[in-house]
Write a protein that holds these residues in place. Structure first.
Motif, PDB file in Angstrom:
ATOM      1  N   LEU A  95       0.836  -1.205   0.000  1.00  0.00           N
ATOM      2  CA  LEU A  95       0.000   0.000   0.000  1.00  0.00           C
ATOM      3  C   LEU A  95       0.869   1.252   0.000  1.00  0.00           C
ATOM      4  O   LEU A  95       0.593   2.226  -0.715  1.00  0.00           O
ATOM      5  N   THR A  96       1.925   1.228   0.808  1.00  0.00           N
ATOM      6  CA  THR A  96       2.836   2.374   0.876  1.00  0.00           C
ATOM      7  C   THR A  96       3.498   2.634  -0.473  1.00  0.00           C
ATOM      8  O   THR A  96       3.695   3.789  -0.870  1.00  0.00           O
ATOM      9  N   VAL A  97       3.834   1.570  -1.180  1.00  0.00           N
ATOM     10  CA  VAL A  97       4.473   1.703  -2.486  1.00  0.00           C
ATOM     11  C   VAL A  97       3.467   2.127  -3.557  1.00  0.00           C
ATOM     12  O   VAL A  97       3.780   2.922  -4.449  1.00  0.00           O
ATOM     13  N   ALA A  98       2.233   1.610  -3.469  1.00  0.00           N
ATOM     14  CA  ALA A  98       1.258   1.802  -4.550  1.00  0.00           C
ATOM     15  C   ALA A  98       0.559   3.148  -4.519  1.00  0.00           C
ATOM     16  O   ALA A  98       0.197   3.681  -5.577  1.00  0.00           O
ATOM     17  N   ILE A  99       0.347   3.708  -3.338  1.00  0.00           N
ATOM     18  CA  ILE A  99      -0.514   4.888  -3.283  1.00  0.00           C
ATOM     19  C   ILE A  99       0.096   6.151  -3.897  1.00  0.00           C
ATOM     20  O   ILE A  99      -0.650   6.986  -4.437  1.00  0.00           O
ATOM     21  N   PRO A 100       1.399   6.355  -3.926  1.00  0.00           N
ATOM     22  CA  PRO A 100       1.881   7.588  -4.568  1.00  0.00           C
ATOM     23  C   PRO A 100       1.716   7.596  -6.089  1.00  0.00           C
ATOM     24  O   PRO A 100       1.517   8.654  -6.672  1.00  0.00           O
ATOM     25  N   LEU A 101       1.804   6.447  -6.747  1.00  0.00           N
ATOM     26  CA  LEU A 101       1.797   6.433  -8.212  1.00  0.00           C
ATOM     27  C   LEU A 101       0.808   5.438  -8.811  1.00  0.00           C
ATOM     28  O   LEU A 101      -0.047   5.813  -9.615  1.00  0.00           O
ATOM     29  N   PHE A 102       0.918   4.177  -8.428  1.00  0.00           N
ATOM     30  CA  PHE A 102       0.188   3.133  -9.138  1.00  0.00           C
ATOM     31  C   PHE A 102      -1.328   3.216  -8.927  1.00  0.00           C
ATOM     32  O   PHE A 102      -2.096   3.084  -9.887  1.00  0.00           O
ATOM     33  N   LEU A 103      -1.768   3.419  -7.706  1.00  0.00           N
ATOM     34  CA  LEU A 103      -3.200   3.555  -7.474  1.00  0.00           C
ATOM     35  C   LEU A 103      -3.776   4.813  -8.133  1.00  0.00           C
ATOM     36  O   LEU A 103      -4.812   4.742  -8.802  1.00  0.00           O
ATOM     37  N   PRO A 104      -3.136   5.994  -7.985  1.00  0.00           N
ATOM     38  CA  PRO A 104      -3.653   7.164  -8.712  1.00  0.00           C
ATOM     39  C   PRO A 104      -3.655   6.973 -10.224  1.00  0.00           C
ATOM     40  O   PRO A 104      -4.541   7.482 -10.911  1.00  0.00           O
ATOM     41  N   LEU A 105      -2.683   6.247 -10.759  1.00  0.00           N
ATOM     42  CA  LEU A 105      -2.627   6.002 -12.197  1.00  0.00           C
ATOM     43  C   LEU A 105      -3.847   5.209 -12.656  1.00  0.00           C
ATOM     44  O   LEU A 105      -4.512   5.583 -13.633  1.00  0.00           O
ATOM     45  N   THR A 106      -4.155   4.128 -11.967  1.00  0.00           N
ATOM     46  CA  THR A 106      -5.299   3.303 -12.367  1.00  0.00           C
ATOM     47  C   THR A 106      -6.618   4.032 -12.135  1.00  0.00           C
ATOM     48  O   THR A 106      -7.531   3.960 -12.967  1.00  0.00           O
ATOM     49  N   VAL A 107      -6.726   4.742 -11.015  1.00  0.00           N
ATOM     50  CA  VAL A 107      -7.954   5.490 -10.738  1.00  0.00           C
ATOM     51  C   VAL A 107      -8.143   6.604 -11.754  1.00  0.00           C
ATOM     52  O   VAL A 107      -9.262   6.870 -12.213  1.00  0.00           O
ATOM     53  N   GLY A 108      -7.050   7.269 -12.148  1.00  0.00           N
ATOM     54  CA  GLY A 108      -7.135   8.317 -13.154  1.00  0.00           C
ATOM     55  C   GLY A 108      -7.625   7.786 -14.494  1.00  0.00           C
ATOM     56  O   GLY A 108      -8.410   8.452 -15.190  1.00  0.00           O
TER      57      GLY A 108
END
Length: 298
Positions: A95-108
């Motif tokens: 979660l710490t790794v994903a939330i700065p880039l990967f999660l916003p990328l997919t949500v965007g």
């Protein structure tokens, strides 16, 4: 579906059959939401995005496992060294790794496609000739984007737990405050962390929804949403712009670590909820104002 039809497009006849009818307005809204969720999560693109997110904790766990097997110390970013002692930390680290880039990328990608995707395919006008209404349609689109936020976060957490249990020993978890809790208590905290991260992404989803109403080119709305997320995080990291931090929708994104304390500190949760609610209200209103006055039927 014809061979030339874009992946994820709904045939107009099926859409009309699903979303028209003489049932109660509440039933119509639920039917529309069910149809939207079914289409969203059947899309190859959505499945690919969730698959990519599932790979993050798996690759993280494998990398730590290989490093320690080769005699490495397993040290690294926060919580990374703890993975070797307890595989349950994989979910937290992922979660710490994903939330700065990967999660916003997919949500965007998903949020930016909500309205612009329909407009680019020419299916938006068919939706609006059914007795749905623009307000209800926009609410359904946002609800589907929010559902994706929850699904994306749960994928990271669940696959992190599976990978951690498969590659490392598991046992009681030591909290940041020093206390030790059992597996059941930690599973509940992981669920709370998933809800926290989902809440953190709701403001970004509202921004993506608004951007999606401004154009009929989905890629443009997606790019704008992702870029705004990156810019907000950069601004949040600059000491010279500290005065702006409380107003940035990314400011509390990493506050889920407070759920790893005993007693749990709810301050970040409450502040994050209030901040995201403000962004949802503002950008939801902007999206509504734009969408209700937009000519999509000509």
């Amino acid at each position: 579906m014809s061979p030339a039809e874009p992946v994820g497009a709904r045939p107009d006849a099926d859409r009309t059959a699903d979303e028209s009818g003489d049932g109660p307005r509440g039933g119509l809204g639920l039917a529309l939401l069910g149809s939207e969720l079914a289409v969203l999560f059947r899309r190859v693109r959505t499945i690919a995005l969730l698959g990519a997110l599932a790979l993050i904790p798996v690759l993280l766990a494998v990398a730590v496992r290989v490093t320690t097997a080769d005699g490495g110390s397993g040290r690294g970013p926060a919580f990374l060294g703890d993975i070797t002692q307890n595989g349950l930390f994989v979910s937290l680290t992922a979660l710490t790794v994903a939330i700065p880039l990967f999660l916003p990328l997919t949500v965007g990608v998903v949020a930016g496609d909500t309205v612009a995707g329909e407009a680019s395919l020419g299916t938006l006008r068919y939706l609006l000739v059914t007795p749905v209404g623009r307000v209800r349609l926009l609410l359904v689109k946002y609800a589907a984007a929010a559902a994706f936020c929850l699904a994306a976060t749960l994928v990271v957490v669940v696959f992190g737990a599976i990978a951690g249990a498969a590659l490392f020993p598991i046992g009681p978890v030591t909290l940041l405050s020093g206390q030790t809790i059992g597996l059941g208590d930690y599973a509940l905290r992981l669920l709370l962390m998933a809800l926290y991260v989902t809440l953190s992404l709701l403001g970004l989803s509202a921004i993506g929804l608004f951007a999606s109403t401004l154009t009929s080119v989905p890629v443009g709305a997606m790019a704008a949403t992702i870029v705004l997320s990156t810019v907000a995080q950069i601004v949040d990291a600059l000491p010279q712009l500290d005065a702006l931090d409380p107003w940035l929708f990314t400011h509390h994104w990493l506050g889920f670590a407070d759920l790893m304390r005993d007693p749990i500190s709810w301050d970040s949760f409450a502040a994050n909820a209030l901040l995201q609610a403000g962004y949802v209200a503002v950008f939801g209103a902007l999206a509504l104002g734009r969408f209700t006055t937009k000519d999509v039927l000509s």
